[in-house]
Design an enzyme around this catalytic site. Structure first.
Site, PDB file in Angstrom:
ATOM      1  N   ASP A 144       0.414   3.629   1.926  1.00 38.16           N
ATOM      2  CA  ASP A 144       0.372   4.131   3.301  1.00 38.16           C
ATOM      3  C   ASP A 144       1.779   4.493   3.810  1.00 38.16           C
ATOM      4  O   ASP A 144       2.719   3.703   3.689  1.00 38.16           O
ATOM      5  CB  ASP A 144      -0.240   3.045   4.192  1.00 38.16           C
ATOM      6  CG  ASP A 144      -0.649   3.584   5.548  1.00 38.16           C
ATOM      7  OD1 ASP A 144      -1.846   3.571   5.857  1.00 38.16           O
ATOM      8  OD2 ASP A 144       0.258   3.995   6.315  1.00 38.16           O
ATOM      9  N   HIS A 187      -1.855  -4.380   5.125  1.00 40.48           N
ATOM     10  CA  HIS A 187      -1.421  -3.902   6.448  1.00 40.48           C
ATOM     11  C   HIS A 187      -2.608  -3.525   7.324  1.00 40.48           C
ATOM     12  O   HIS A 187      -3.707  -3.251   6.811  1.00 40.48           O
ATOM     13  CB  HIS A 187      -0.480  -2.695   6.288  1.00 40.48           C
ATOM     14  CG  HIS A 187      -1.169  -1.481   5.750  1.00 40.48           C
ATOM     15  ND1 HIS A 187      -1.610  -0.462   6.561  1.00 40.48           N
ATOM     16  CD2 HIS A 187      -1.522  -1.131   4.488  1.00 40.48           C
ATOM     17  CE1 HIS A 187      -2.185   0.466   5.804  1.00 40.48           C
ATOM     18  NE2 HIS A 187      -2.143   0.089   4.551  1.00 40.48           N
ATOM     19  N   CYS A 218       0.836  -1.196   0.000  1.00 40.71           N
ATOM     20  CA  CYS A 218       0.000   0.000   0.000  1.00 40.71           C
ATOM     21  C   CYS A 218       0.880   1.260   0.000  1.00 40.71           C
ATOM     22  O   CYS A 218       2.036   1.237   0.423  1.00 40.71           O
ATOM     23  CB  CYS A 218      -0.887  -0.027   1.241  1.00 40.71           C
ATOM     24  SG  CYS A 218      -2.160   1.252   1.284  1.00 40.71           S
TER      25      CYS A 218
HETATM   26 ZN    ZN Z   1      -3.374   0.806   3.068  1.00 40.18          ZN
END
Ligand code: ZN
Length: 220
Positions: free
Chosen positions: A41, A98, A39
């Site tokens: 993120d 995650h 991701c």
């Molecule tokens: Zn994510």
């Protein structure tokens, strides 16, 4: 932005000199063994959590660690997967979800995304995971999100196997697939055991594969 430039100057004065030989070697070549898909993120840092040096991970990052199925109009993810497998010859692909993933939370909680049309469209590549997850009962909203994160990893592992380069490498026994879920708070990783379709702690089960290449007889 000042923090980034300060960081760059620190890299140049401290981190780079320690790896001068490595960067000299990497100046004209790379041969990463692993394609790591995760991701976007900010809390998920592939090289940090796997302790890999430059040149060791080929990385794709996007919202929700998604791999669209191969189609008539392949996009950037498809092109990057193809290059990693067909040109670089990676031997392993990790798809890593995650904890506390915003994309998976939005799907699991059916949040209205009318104001985010591109995100809504992108997350449809996780539709099979959403359908499976919403058909189940969950003890809490948190558990539902956690389950969505895991189902999405399974769905993206299925999607990536629609890519011709991946199918060929699997057919030729030169590619392993891994499905991971990284927990931000504890630093632990659960890995998908393809045989049981369950996630197990990778620390206790380091030889867990989602799909393992055909073993050679000389491999223990
Ligand atoms: Zn994510």
């Amino acid at each position: 932005m000042k923090a980034l430039i300060d960081g760059l100057l620190k890299f140049q004065s401290e981190a780079f000199p320690k790896r001068a030989e490595l960067f000299k070697h990497l100046a004209s070549t790379q041969s990463p063994a692993t394609l790591f898909i995760t991701c976007s993120d900010s809390r998920v840092v592939p090289e940090l959590l796997t302790q890999q040096e430059p040149g060791e991970l080929f990385v794709i990052r996007n919202a929700g660690n998604i791999v669209p199925s191969y189609g008539p109009e392949p996009g950037g993810v498809s092109a990057t997967v193809e290059y990693a497998v067909a040109v670089l010859g990676v031997t392993d692909i990790v798809i890593c979800g995650h904890s506390d993933c915003g994309a998976m939370t939005a799907i699991a909680q059916c949040k209205c995304m009318n104001h985010l049309p591109a995100v809504a469209s992108w997350l449809r590549h996780a539709e099979s995971a959403r359908v499976i997850n919403s058909a189940r009962s969950h003890v809490s909203d948190t558990a539902k999100v956690g389950s969505m994160v895991r189902e999405n990893v399974i769905a993206q592992l299925a999607n990536i196997q629609t890519h011709p380069s991946v199918r060929l490498a699997l057919e030729q026994g030169r590619l392993n697939l891994h499905g991971w879920v990284y927990d931000i708070e504890t630093g632990t990783v659960d890995a998908l055991d393809g045989a049981t379709r369950r996630f197990v702690p990778l620390a206790r089960h380091p030889h867990t594969y989602a799909l393992q290449a055909q073993r050679n007889s000389d491999v223990a």
